[in-house]
Design an enzyme around this catalytic site. Structure first.
Site, mmCIF file in Angstrom:
data_model
loop_
_atom_site.group_PDB
_atom_site.id
_atom_site.type_symbol
_atom_site.label_atom_id
_atom_site.label_comp_id
_atom_site.label_asym_id
_atom_site.label_seq_id
_atom_site.Cartn_x
_atom_site.Cartn_y
_atom_site.Cartn_z
ATOM 1 C CE LYS A 69 51.653 34.284 35.432
ATOM 2 N NZ LYS A 69 50.945 35.379 35.799
ATOM 3 N NE ARG A 112 43.119 41.110 36.767
ATOM 4 C CZ ARG A 112 43.937 40.254 35.986
ATOM 5 N NH1 ARG A 112 43.248 39.737 35.040
ATOM 6 N NH2 ARG A 112 45.020 39.994 36.603
#
Length: 141
Positions: free
Chosen positions: A36, A131
Site C-alpha cells: 500500500k 479503532r
C-alpha cells in the site's frame, strides 16, 4: 528544476522480505507483503514474492486492480473493511479481506455466491483501542 524522483531498490526489497520470511517461517508464520505504501506497484509486489512472501496485502481496491493488471495472480488480502459497494470487486480481485461489520459480510457473501467464488474473511476482534473490530460478546454468539 527537475521533478522529484524516488529510486526503488527491488533487490533490497526482495532481500528484506527473505529475511523476514525466514524469521517468521521458523515460528510457523506465513508473511504477506504489504504494497500500500507503493500504490500497489506490481514490481514491488513481485520483489516481495521473490523474497518468499505468501501473498500481498493492500488497503485500496484501485491498488489491487493495479497489481492484477500487472499480472500478479498470487493471493491478495484487503487490509481494511471494504464498503458494501466494493464487495463485488473485493470478491473478484481479492482472496480474503478483514471485516467487522455484519452488513459488509452479507454483501461479500452475496457477491461470492453470484460470482461462484470462495472469499475468505478474517473477522477482527476489538482489542480495546476502539479503532475497529467486533466485541467478544458480538463474536461469540
Amino acid at each position: 528544476m527537475p521533478a522529484p524522483t524516488i529510486a526503488i531498490d527491488l533487490e533490497a526489497i526482495a532481500e528484506n522480505t527473505r529475511a523476514i520470511v525466514s524469521r517468521c517461517a521458523a515460528r510457523g508464520v506465513a508473511v504477506y507483503g504489504v504494497t500500500k505504501a507503493t500504490g500497489g506497484l506490481p514490481m514491488v509486489g513481485r520483489a516481495m514474492l521473490r523474497g518468499g512472501a505468501t501473498g500481498l496485502g493492500e488497503s485500496r481496491i484501485d491498488n489491487v486492480r493495479r497489481l492484477r493488471r500487472g499480472g500478479l495472480t498470487c493471493p491478495i488480502m484487503m487490509l481494511r473493511i471494504p464498503s458494501i459497494t466494493e464487495a463485488p470487486d473485493v470478491v473478484r480481485l481479492c482472496d480474503a479481506s478483514l471485516n467487522s461489520e455484519r452488513a459488509v459480510l452479507e454483501a461479500l457473501d452475496t457477491a461470492a455466491v453470484q460470482q461462484a467464488r470462495v472469499h475468505d474473511v478474517i473477522v477482527m476482534l476489538e482489542m480495546g483501542d476502539r479503532r475497529e473490530g467486533v466485541s467478544a460478546e458480538e463474536l461469540m454468539p
